[in-house]
Design an enzyme around this catalytic site. Structure first.
Site, PDB file in Angstrom:
ATOM      1  N   GLY A   1       0.818  -1.191   0.000  1.00 44.56           N
ATOM      2  CA  GLY A   1       0.000   0.000   0.000  1.00 44.56           C
ATOM      3  C   GLY A   1       0.860   1.251   0.000  1.00 44.56           C
ATOM      4  O   GLY A   1       2.048   1.221   0.328  1.00 44.56           O
ATOM      5  N   CYS A   2       0.252   2.380  -0.337  1.00 45.26           N
ATOM      6  CA  CYS A   2       1.008   3.626  -0.461  1.00 45.26           C
ATOM      7  C   CYS A   2       1.521   4.121   0.889  1.00 45.26           C
ATOM      8  O   CYS A   2       2.719   4.403   1.049  1.00 45.26           O
ATOM      9  CB  CYS A   2       0.163   4.695  -1.159  1.00 45.26           C
TER      10      CYS A   2
END
Length: 342
Positions: free
Chosen positions: A145-146
């Site tokens: 995920g970012c």
């Protein structure tokens, strides 16, 4: 290498197209959507004269017959079902959703609020934090995920060198609107987001267990973290400010040197000099992660300032970095874009 993209009309899918279009060793042979069935440059005119492939329904057998690897740029909860026939056939998959990241049984249901019938398949996936891949030959990659990418790259040297009090980690992440995807909500409405800032998913963000899972690979005794997410009125980018208490006295210069040494062979992590801190503009449109840091010598608190493009290093850019590692290409091939500045 020939690749297909499922979910090509979402923000991450479009970013995959932008990077792969100029990748010297990769050809996009098909793009797929669950809703659109027309040339992609009709849906997105900015691609006219560049890419005019038609968006196709998802045909697993056709994709496997014409491609060498498939990117899944689909929402969490959707991707897990689409991935199953590819994984069962041993066909390489890079999944950009959160469906194959959490290894602890029950964690996916708790944090994503969705059924986990795909759970046994998670064991087939390697977590794809590109700078710390354990086995680049694995054909199934769960792209991070970012927020998780920014947090993990921020703390990796401190945790690996056992320099930080494990009970002191605080992470404050701020994301642009594209991090929420294309689906509309009240929070992403222009009149709500413009000239505004709002906290969301307090102590409930789905990247929390992902970050803790990776931190525990480096520091098994870690119990948890304090993690807050906010929405800021920019299109793309993550600005993360993190804190922790050092176990022993260190000067800022010493810690910067440690970080620079740690990341000197990692082409996409750039560590700032003393009294220099990164800004969003310097990484937009790229796969870079830029880190600045400072030690308060009175309190022994280290402050880390980290920026990434949530659609680049936080999604599509890292996915292509993982493709490069898997395929034996240069890690930076197709990814060394100059940031969009100003």
């Amino acid at each position: 290498m020939k690749v297909s993209i499922i979910g090509a009309t979402g923000y991450s899918g479009l970013e995959l197209i932008r990077y792969l279009y100029n990748h010297p060793s990769v050809e996009i042979v098909s793009i797929h959507s669950q809703t659109e069935k027309q040339p992609i440059d009709s849906v997105y005119p900015y691609l006219k004269g560049l890419l005019s492939l038609s968006l196709e329904p998802i045909d697993v057998e056709k994709i496997m017959a014409q491609s060498d690897l498939v990117f899944l740029a689909l929402p969490s909860g959707v991707s897990k079902d689409v991935a199953v026939p590819f994984v069962k056939s041993g066909f390489p998959v890079i999944d950009l959703s959160g469906d194959f990241r959490l290894r602890e049984k029950g964690a996916y249901e708790q944090w994503y609020k969705k059924e986990a019938k795909h759970y046994p398949l998670i064991d087939s996936f390697e977590y794809g934090l590109a700078e710390y891949r354990q086995d680049v030959s694995k054909p199934f990659i769960a792209n991070p995920g970012c927020y998780a990418t920014a947090a993990e790259l921020s703390f990796a040297p401190l945790l690996q060198e056992e320099l930080i009090d494990l009970n002191s980690i605080i992470i404050d992440g701020k994301s642009g609107l594209s991090g929420a995807g294309k689906a509309l909500s009240q929070a992403s409405h222009f009149t709500e987001a413009n000239d505004n800032m709002s906290v969301y998913k307090m102590n409930e963000h789905q990247h929390i267990p992902e970050i803790v899972q990776q931190f525990q690979c480096w520091a098994p005794k870690l119990k948890g973290i304090q993690f807050t997410t906010s929405l800021i009125p920019v299109t793309r980018g993550i600005f993360m400010t993190s804190y922790g208490r050092l176990k022993n006295k260190l000067k800022t210069e010493e810690l910067i040197h440690l970080y620079q040494t740690h990341y000197e062979k990692k082409p996409f992590v750039r560590v700032h000099e003393k009294n220099s801190y990164p800004v969003l503009k310097q990484i937009i449109g790229t796969n870079f992660c830029d880190i600045g840091l400072s030690v308060n010598e009175q309190t022994d608190i280290v402050t880390l300032v980290t920026v990434i493009d949530n659609l680049g290093k936080g999604a599509a850019g890292q996915a292509i970095q993982n493709l490069n590692l898997f395929s034996g290409f240069s890690e930076s091939e197709g990814l060394l874009q100059v940031p969009i500045y100003p």
